[in-house]
Structure formats: C-alpha cells, structure tokens
Design a protein around this motif. Structure first.
Motif, PDB file in Angstrom:
ATOM      1  N   ASP A  58      -2.883  45.053  36.997  1.00 52.23           N
ATOM      2  CA  ASP A  58      -4.069  45.163  36.150  1.00 52.23           C
ATOM      3  C   ASP A  58      -4.091  44.007  35.146  1.00 52.23           C
ATOM      4  OD1 ASP A  58      -6.097  45.848  34.403  1.00 52.23           O
ATOM      5  OD2 ASP A  58      -5.499  47.952  34.224  1.00 52.23           O
ATOM      6  N   ILE A  59      -5.124  43.204  35.211  1.00 52.14           N
ATOM      7  CA  ILE A  59      -5.226  42.014  34.359  1.00 52.14           C
ATOM      8  C   ILE A  59      -5.357  42.379  32.877  1.00 52.14           C
ATOM      9  CG2 ILE A  59      -7.736  41.723  34.392  1.00 52.14           C
ATOM     10  CD1 ILE A  59      -7.211  38.722  34.893  1.00 52.14           C
ATOM     11  N   THR A  60      -5.780  43.619  32.601  1.00 50.52           N
ATOM     12  CA  THR A  60      -5.948  44.047  31.205  1.00 50.52           C
ATOM     13  C   THR A  60      -4.640  44.560  30.597  1.00 50.52           C
ATOM     14  OG1 THR A  60      -6.538  46.340  31.759  1.00 50.52           O
ATOM     15  CG2 THR A  60      -8.330  44.713  31.720  1.00 50.52           C
ATOM     16  N   LYS A  61      -3.567  44.539  31.384  1.00 46.14           N
ATOM     17  CA  LYS A  61      -2.280  45.026  30.888  1.00 46.14           C
ATOM     18  C   LYS A  61      -1.191  43.955  31.054  1.00 46.14           C
ATOM     19  CE  LYS A  61      -3.242  49.924  31.711  1.00 46.14           C
ATOM     20  NZ  LYS A  61      -2.809  51.174  32.418  1.00 46.14           N
ATOM     21  N   VAL A  85       2.293  35.945  37.942  1.00 45.85           N
ATOM     22  CA  VAL A  85       1.502  35.029  37.119  1.00 45.85           C
ATOM     23  C   VAL A  85       0.089  34.949  37.688  1.00 45.85           C
ATOM     24  CG1 VAL A  85       1.402  32.755  36.043  1.00 45.85           C
ATOM     25  CG2 VAL A  85       3.616  33.689  36.753  1.00 45.85           C
ATOM     26  N   GLN A  86      -0.887  35.289  36.868  1.00 49.39           N
ATOM     27  CA  GLN A  86      -2.285  35.299  37.312  1.00 49.39           C
ATOM     28  C   GLN A  86      -3.091  34.204  36.612  1.00 49.39           C
ATOM     29  OE1 GLN A  86      -4.103  39.155  38.093  1.00 49.39           O
ATOM     30  NE2 GLN A  86      -2.371  40.166  37.091  1.00 49.39           N
ATOM     31  N   GLY A  87      -4.108  33.723  37.310  1.00 39.64           N
ATOM     32  CA  GLY A  87      -5.027  32.759  36.725  1.00 39.64           C
ATOM     33  C   GLY A  87      -4.792  31.314  37.124  1.00 39.64           C
ATOM     34  N   LEU A  88      -3.825  31.043  38.011  1.00 39.09           N
ATOM     35  CA  LEU A  88      -3.490  29.675  38.387  1.00 39.09           C
ATOM     36  C   LEU A  88      -4.244  29.245  39.647  1.00 39.09           C
ATOM     37  CD1 LEU A  88       0.394  29.884  37.932  1.00 39.09           C
ATOM     38  CD2 LEU A  88      -1.336  29.310  36.210  1.00 39.09           C
ATOM     39  N   ASN A 372      -7.059  31.806  41.345  1.00 40.20           N
ATOM     40  CA  ASN A 372      -6.072  32.854  41.077  1.00 40.20           C
ATOM     41  C   ASN A 372      -5.095  32.996  42.235  1.00 40.20           C
ATOM     42  OD1 ASN A 372      -4.704  34.842  39.696  1.00 40.20           O
ATOM     43  ND2 ASN A 372      -6.159  36.464  40.162  1.00 40.20           N
ATOM     44  N   CYS A 373      -4.405  31.902  42.535  1.00 37.15           N
ATOM     45  CA  CYS A 373      -3.433  31.906  43.630  1.00 37.15           C
ATOM     46  C   CYS A 373      -2.349  32.954  43.382  1.00 37.15           C
ATOM     47  CB  CYS A 373      -2.778  30.540  43.743  1.00 37.15           C
ATOM     48  SG  CYS A 373      -3.902  29.188  44.130  1.00 37.15           S
ATOM     49  N   PRO A 374      -2.044  33.791  44.378  1.00 39.89           N
ATOM     50  CA  PRO A 374      -0.973  34.777  44.196  1.00 39.89           C
ATOM     51  C   PRO A 374       0.340  34.071  43.898  1.00 39.89           C
ATOM     52  CG  PRO A 374      -1.636  34.626  46.506  1.00 39.89           C
ATOM     53  CD  PRO A 374      -2.635  33.859  45.721  1.00 39.89           C
ATOM     54  N   THR A 375       0.973  34.432  42.787  1.00 39.46           N
ATOM     55  CA  THR A 375       2.166  33.711  42.330  1.00 39.46           C
ATOM     56  C   THR A 375       3.184  34.663  41.715  1.00 39.46           C
ATOM     57  OG1 THR A 375       0.772  31.785  41.788  1.00 39.46           O
ATOM     58  CG2 THR A 375       3.009  31.818  40.890  1.00 39.46           C
ATOM     59  N   VAL A 391      -0.790  36.586  32.316  1.00 38.90           N
ATOM     60  CA  VAL A 391      -2.181  36.201  32.600  1.00 38.90           C
ATOM     61  C   VAL A 391      -2.458  34.888  31.882  1.00 38.90           C
ATOM     62  CG1 VAL A 391      -4.598  36.867  32.503  1.00 38.90           C
ATOM     63  CG2 VAL A 391      -2.825  38.628  32.815  1.00 38.90           C
ATOM     64  N   ALA A 392      -2.547  33.807  32.666  1.00 38.58           N
ATOM     65  CA  ALA A 392      -2.815  32.486  32.100  1.00 38.58           C
ATOM     66  C   ALA A 392      -4.306  32.327  31.837  1.00 38.58           C
ATOM     67  CB  ALA A 392      -2.329  31.404  33.054  1.00 38.58           C
ATOM     68  N   SER A 393      -4.654  31.334  31.050  1.00 42.84           N
ATOM     69  CA  SER A 393      -6.062  31.047  30.782  1.00 42.84           C
ATOM     70  C   SER A 393      -6.764  30.683  32.085  1.00 42.84           C
ATOM     71  CB  SER A 393      -6.193  29.882  29.792  1.00 42.84           C
ATOM     72  OG  SER A 393      -5.525  30.181  28.589  1.00 42.84           O
ATOM     73  N   LYS A 394      -8.014  31.092  32.230  1.00 47.17           N
ATOM     74  CA  LYS A 394      -8.771  30.829  33.444  1.00 47.17           C
ATOM     75  C   LYS A 394      -8.823  29.329  33.719  1.00 47.17           C
ATOM     76  CE  LYS A 394     -13.182  31.775  35.710  1.00 47.17           C
ATOM     77  NZ  LYS A 394     -14.537  32.379  35.577  1.00 47.17           N
ATOM     78  N   GLY A 395      -8.529  28.965  34.980  1.00 48.91           N
ATOM     79  CA  GLY A 395      -8.585  27.566  35.358  1.00 48.91           C
ATOM     80  C   GLY A 395      -7.323  26.781  35.096  1.00 48.91           C
ATOM     81  N   THR A 396      -6.236  27.461  34.718  1.00 44.14           N
ATOM     82  CA  THR A 396      -4.974  26.759  34.472  1.00 44.14           C
ATOM     83  C   THR A 396      -4.446  26.176  35.778  1.00 44.14           C
ATOM     84  OG1 THR A 396      -4.389  28.223  32.633  1.00 44.14           O
ATOM     85  CG2 THR A 396      -2.600  26.995  33.662  1.00 44.14           C
TER      86      THR A 396
END
Length: 428
Positions: A58-61, A85-88, A372-375, A391-396
C-alpha cells in the motif's frame, strides 16, 4: 609492446589472490588475522512484469508498519531484511516487451542519430571494472536456458552491457554456469601459454593493420574504427586476465554438478546455488541473473502464454490467476535464496548476506507500463535501509538507486545512466 607484456607477466606474481579454502586458507587461518569479506553486488531481473494490484505494498503506508501483499507473502520471514522501493523508472524506456535490456543502463535507445538502437554500460559492468580486479572473473552473467521472445527480456546476450553499450555474453543454464566456474582445463600449461601468445600475436597484427587503415579516413569512418579499437582493448583486457590466473587452479566446487535438462523452478534454484558457490570461492564479486518466466509457467502447469499473462488486466480470469501464481512462485524462490545467503558462512564467520547489495526487479511494471518499476533491495552490512516500504518521489530515476548501490559497495562513480544523484531514501 614487449615491455607491456613483461609487465602483464610480472603482474601474475603480485596480484592479490582470493581467500579460497582450496588454496589453504584454513591451514593458516588460525595463525593470521581473519580476512574481511569483500562487498558484492547482485542483480536479479525478470521479464513480463508483475501483478500490479497484488505485488506492491500500500503506497499510503510507507515505513516499517506495512503489510506484505499476496505476491510478496512468501518473503514474510525476511521482511525485516529487505525493502520494497516504489516510484522508480527509466524515463527513456519506451518498449513494453524489454524487461532487462535497459533495466541496468537507463539508456536512451535513440541517443545516436540515425540509429534505432543504442545502449550504454550497465551498472554491474561499472562495478565489475573496480570490484573485479582481484577475482578470476570480473563479473558473471547467468541466463536461463529459455530463449527468444518468450523471455520478456528484450535484446541482449545477458543483462550486462559493456562500456560501448554492446551486449555481454552470459552462461545459459546451470550446466554451462557450473562449467564456467569449476571445470578444470586439462590442456598442458605450456600449451595454454602458447595459445595465449598466439592470440596476442594475432591481436597485435590486427591492431597494426587497423591503425594503418585509419590514415585518410573520413570522420564517420574514424568513429566506427574507434568503436573497433574499443573492442580490441576489451579483448586485450580479457587476455590479460587469463594470463593473471593461468597458473592458479580453479577451486573445488562446493556443490554437485547440476544435471542437464532442468527448467522452471528447479533451474532458478540451481542458478541461485551456483551464485552462492561463486561467492564462497570468491570467483567473482559481481553477478547478474536474467531469469526465465515461460518455463516457470510451464513447470507450474500454467498454459497461458507469458505475453498474454502480462496483459491480464484486459480479460482477468486465467491470465490474472497465472500472473499472481507467477509472482508467488518467484517470491518463494527469492525467499529460498535469502535463506541460503544467510545460512552460508563467509571467510570471517559471518554470512554471505552480511556483505552483499542485491537488487531484484524488472524494467516492466505490467502490460506495457514502464513506470514504477518493481524493485526490491536487500543485503546487510552495506548501509541500506531494510524492512521498509519506501515510496520515492514520482519520476525518480531508477539509476539513482543503481548509483547508490554502487557507492555502498565501494565503487567510485559520479553518475550512472540518467541518474540525478543518490537515492537517499534507501540509505540507513
């Protein structure tokens, strides 16, 4: 040229040898300080993406108080020792069927005018140039026996690309991988030296002819010839490496030779075992594994084509079921690899897991989606933040993560691919 060769020959007597049991490490270990294990870098990649709705937490957690979703549940016992790690993403990626071609490079395939394909050096090869100086193999590239479009990986001979953006070959399947590491060369040493000398003689002749040809060429032809010279230098480097290790016997294999014909889960397990054996014998400190998907599905009696499975969102049903079962199977195998890394002792009595940086993932999220490549990142002792949903900043840039991993294992690099700096979020 003769002076250069004399130096290379002299280097064989001064190059630092790895700490190998077969070379008598345990015979003098009690009388000498315990060796500090080297840091190692591993990349595990797969094609065709994942099931978006049941793989990502869950991205909100963000943080440590998150629940592992269905696709990662088999990793529960290791939850404190890895981070999602999400958002890459690789911003230049535009091919939805290439799971690993640009995954470790972050290259723009259209960067060269007039060419429809261009790549750059992969992160593992950046590491190999520094971490591979004291090992028999600068790096090892493992592939499955699976081939062609079924893999979902895209162009390439492995996940590795050299400094010129050319594909680096790999070992296809466990048998080839085992032989690469542990097969004994029965050719007499004098004959091996003569063969190397002959290769150098041919290389010198080719180089002289190419330099003669260079005079009077136009700008475009000179650029092509420069690329050719880069290839020659690569061959020279490999010949030098062969010379350095010519009289050092290969280590005794800590595992049995695998049987031919395995695929699916068993093939992935065997490659994982061979990777551990490579670390135990300090044969290399940099490895990649381009994993199979199609044979994994077949071994699980899943009859959905892997490409169709990756488009589960169009029809759901058996495609969605296949995708979720694939995620679970891959996570089970990864959890088993973590088990073995933790259970296998390193030179100082700690575990292999205490001295690695490992990344697991794909350039593809799902379908043709490339953001958002699975990482997953893991490994103790290299300063990574573990046990977190990050959760990294969008577009990292994904290459920010690769640059950070390079730094954490001691590789000096100012940037990598399209990186904009270190990914501080993954640092402890």
């Amino acid at each position: 040229m003769n002076n250069r060769r004399h130096f290379l020959q002299s280097a064989t007597s001064i190059i630092a040898l790895p700490v190998l049991e077969s070379l008598g490490f345990h015979r003098f270990a009690s009388a000498a300080p315990t060796a500090t294990p080297p840091k190692r870098l591993i990349f595990l990649g797969f094609g065709w993406g994942i099931t978006e709705t049941t793989w990502y937490p869950d991205i909100t957690k963000p943080g440590t108080e998150y629940e592992l979703p269905l696709g990662l549940k088999p990793l529960e016992r290791h939850k404190a020792d890895f981070s999602v790690v999400q958002g890459l993403w690789n911003k230049y990626s535009n091919e939805g069927h290439w799971g690993s071609t640009m995954w470790l490079t972050g290259a723009n395939r259209y960067a060269q005018p007039g060419q429809s394909f261009h790549n750059s050096i992969s992160a593992d090869q950046v590491a190999a140039g520094q971490l591979g100086l004291q090992t028999r193999f600068e790096s090892l590239q493992f592939n499955s026996s699976e081939s062609g479009d079924m893999s979902g990986h895209g162009p390439g001979l492995s996940m590795a690309w050299d400094v010129s953006g050319k594909p680096v070959g790999g070992q296809n399947g466990p048998v080839a991988a085992f032989h690469r590491l542990f097969a004994k060369d029965t050719t007499p040493l004098s004959q091996q030296k003569a063969m190397l000398a002959q290769k150098r003689s041919v290389l010198d002749a080719v180089l002289d002819n190419a330099k003669s040809l260079q005079r009077g060429l136009g700008k475009n032809d000179n650029a092509k010839l420069d690329e050719y010279f880069e290839g020659i230098r690569d061959i020279e480097t490999r010949l030098s490496k062969e010379e350095q290790w010519l009289e050092v016997p290969r280590p005794k294999a800590p595992i049995a030779e695998p049987q031919p014909g395995v695929n699916g889960k068993e093939e992935i397990r065997l490659i994982y075992d061979i990777m551990i054996a490579a670390m135990q014998t300090d044969s290399t400190r940099v490895m990649t594994f381009r994993q199979p998907v199609a044979t994994l599905l077949t071994a699980m009696d899943i009859k959905v084509h892997p490409h169709d499975m990756s488009h589960y969102h169009t029809t759901l049903g058996e495609k969605l079921d296949a995708s979720q079962r694939r995620d679970i199977a891959q996570s089970e195998l990864l959890a088993g690899f973590f088990d073995k890394l933790k259970a296998t002792k390193d030179a100082d009595g700690t575990s292999l897991f205490d001295h690695i940086a490992l990344a697991y993932g794909s350039n593809i999220r799902t379908g043709h989606e490339l953001s958002n490549c699975p990482t997953i990142i893991t490994g103790r002792g290299v300063g990574l933040k573990l046990g977190h949903n990050i959760v990294a900043s969008k577009g990292t840039p994904l290459c920010n993560a690769w640059l950070t991993l390079l730094h954490q294992v001691g590789v000096q690099a100012e940037r990598h691919g399209d990186s904009t700096g270190e990914l501080k979020e993954i640092l402890a």
